[in-house]
Write an enzyme that holds these catalytic residues in place. Structure first.
Site, PDB file in Angstrom:
ATOM      1  CB  ALA A   1      -1.117  -0.032   0.963  1.00  0.00           C
TER       2      ALA A   1
ATOM      3  NE  ARG B   1      -2.732  -3.873  -6.863  1.00  0.00           N
ATOM      4  CZ  ARG B   1      -2.153  -4.284  -5.911  1.00  0.00           C
ATOM      5  NH1 ARG B   1      -0.797  -4.099  -5.508  1.00  0.00           N
ATOM      6  NH2 ARG B   1      -2.769  -5.637  -5.301  1.00  0.00           N
TER       7      ARG B   1
ATOM      8  CG  ASP C   1      -3.488  -3.485   0.860  1.00  0.00           C
ATOM      9  OD1 ASP C   1      -3.200  -4.544   1.636  1.00  0.00           O
ATOM     10  OD2 ASP C   1      -2.720  -3.064   0.241  1.00  0.00           O
TER      11      ASP C   1
ATOM     12  CE  LYS D   1      -2.085  -9.526  -1.784  1.00  0.00           C
ATOM     13  NZ  LYS D   1      -2.704  -9.378  -3.194  1.00  0.00           N
TER      14      LYS D   1
HETATM   15  O1  MRU Z   1      -1.319  -7.086  -3.852  1.00  0.00           O
HETATM   16  P1  MRU Z   1      -0.206  -6.601  -2.528  1.00  0.00           P
HETATM   17  O2  MRU Z   1       1.219  -7.416  -3.079  1.00  0.00           O
HETATM   18  O3  MRU Z   1       0.021  -5.252  -3.184  1.00  0.00           O
HETATM   19  O4  MRU Z   1      -0.714  -6.720  -1.454  1.00  0.00           O
HETATM   20  C1  MRU Z   1       0.125  -6.070  -0.283  1.00  0.00           C
HETATM   21  C2  MRU Z   1      -0.371  -6.347   0.976  1.00  0.00           C
HETATM   22  O5  MRU Z   1      -1.603  -6.927   1.157  1.00  0.00           O
HETATM   23  C3  MRU Z   1       0.280  -5.837   2.124  1.00  0.00           C
HETATM   24  O6  MRU Z   1       0.143  -6.488   3.219  1.00  0.00           O
HETATM   25  C4  MRU Z   1      -0.332  -4.299   2.351  1.00  0.00           C
HETATM   26  O7  MRU Z   1      -0.252  -3.605   1.475  1.00  0.00           O
HETATM   27  C5  MRU Z   1       0.586  -3.846   3.689  1.00  0.00           C
HETATM   28  S1  MRU Z   1       1.998  -2.899   2.788  1.00  0.00           S
HETATM   29  C6  MRU Z   1       2.965  -2.234   4.226  1.00  0.00           C
END
Ligand code: MRU
Length: 368
Positions: free
Chosen positions: A59, A100, A248, A259
């Site tokens: 994020a 996204r 996120d 995630k």
């Molecule tokens: O799809 P992604 O790899 O962007 O998903 C990322 C996550 O779910 C992380 O846990 C989240 O962004 C936290 S980042 C500090």
């Protein structure tokens, strides 16, 4: 006692050069851990593609990449005069917003860039872009500071000898540096706390296996990789004392999107009496939404499941459902570790209190 010396920072996302001719440089995370390759993005479509295809992901990191990306839009409009550059920056922001949907840091960072673009009074396009570069750099620098602070607040949660489970990657690769959930682990380890991390591999794109295990290993932190479907068994064997994950988007009541698979881990933690923590900076909170039901969940390409990393792993033509995130309800979260302190217990009042927004103001904010 000071802990072992660890590897230095990663340059996950950075701006190279000056405001008018420089460009964005990213670690291409799709190639890790096999290859460490940095890629340069020199226009807005390349930046959009890098975010969409997860070359840069996590994020805070996608917010920072997008903030720098708006400058690339501005550069393309440099010969159009100040209003032309301003319009080009705005158009770049609008386009990058479509990359996204779930991580609110993307929209938060682009809102900041847009505010500067709208309020800047200079008539010199070069000065205008320099002002935008300063803002994007500030977003990145502030993220680094927030991650360090999250680490400091979260580290005492880990007791010597404990096992910590994490899901996906909330490390230096997901932020400007140092991470959120992994910051808690890095900081405890640097303080000399002996610990062991269990990293969920994180289907379907294996951010846990490819990125988290890699980040922990390069810092010399003991890590054991498990498949996602092993977490219940490992908890039952009492190898996990604490779960810490990133987020996120966190709603006003503390419901947290992260995630896909995180919600399941939270339920398992509850069933085994294991505290489940979320670590996130204030830029991950979306106080315009009351609870997690309003968080948009990204749907991704079915081929991520049927053709993981190129090889067919399912019969041709099978129906696939591929949500990239899920929402963990606040009642399953023991605490949210922010750069300002730990929100505990997690509810609308405690979230508002930590973020410095009194309860009635949350309502006002939602009306804007
Ligand atoms: O799809 P992604 O790899 O962007 O998903 C990322 C996550 O779910 C992380 O846990 C989240 O962004 C936290 S980042 C500090």
């Amino acid at each position: 006692v000071s802990g072992p010396k660890v590897e230095s920072s990663l340059e996950t996302v950075a701006w190279v050069g000056d405001a008018t001719t420089g460009h964005l440089r990213l670690i291409d995370q799709t190639l890790l851990p096999g290859q460490f390759v940095q890629v340069d993005c020199r226009d807005v479509p390349a930046t959009w593609e890098a975010i969409k295809s997860l070359r840069v992901r996590g994020a805070p990191a996608i917010g920072i990449a997008a903030a720098f990306g708006t400058l690339l839009g501005g550069q393309a409009g440099l010969n159009l005069g100040i209003e032309g550059v301003r319009a080009a920056v705005k158009a770049a922001g609008s386009y990058l917003r479509t990359s996204r949907p779930t991580a609110v840091n993307l929209f938060w960072a682009l809102d900041r860039m847009e505010r500067v673009a709208e309020s800047e009074t200079t008539t010199d396009p070069v000065v205008f872009l320099e002002r935008l570069l300063a803002e994007a750099q500030a977003i990145s620098d502030e993220d680094k500071a927030m991650c360090r602070s999250i680490g400091r607040f979260g580290a005492p949660l880990i007791q010597p000898g404990q096992g910590v489970l994490t899901h996906c990657n909330a490390g230096g690769l997901a932020t400007a540096d140092y991470g959120t959930a992994l910051a808690v682990i890095f900081s405890a380890f640097e303080n000399g706390t002996k610990l062991r991390v269990f990293a969920d591999e994180t289907r379907p794109l294996l951010q846990g296996a490819r990125l988290t295990a890699w980040e922990l290993q390069r810092r010399g932190i003991p890590v054991t990789l498990i498949c996602d479907n092993m977490a219940a068994q490992v908890m039952k064997e009492r190898k996990i004392d604490l779960v810490v994950v990133g987020a996120d988007r966190i709603a006003a009541n503390g419901d947290a999107a992260n995630k896909i698979g995180t919600y399941g881990v939270a339920l398992l933690a509850k069933a085994h009496g294991i505290p489940f923590y979320v670590a996130a900076p204030s830029s991950t909170f979306d106080l315009t939404i009351e609870d997690g039901s309003a968080i948009p969940i990204e749907q991704r390409d079915p081929r991520e499941i049927t053709h993981s990393f190129g090889r067919a792993t399912a019969p041709e033509g099978v129906d696939v459902y591929n949500p990239a995130f899920d929402v963990t309800p606040a009642e399953l979260i023991a605490g949210i570790i922010t750069e300002r302190g730990i929100i505990r217990p997690v509810n609308t009042e405690t979230v508002a209190e930590m973020l410095g927004i009194p309860r009635p103001a949350v309502k006002d904010y939602r009306l804007v």
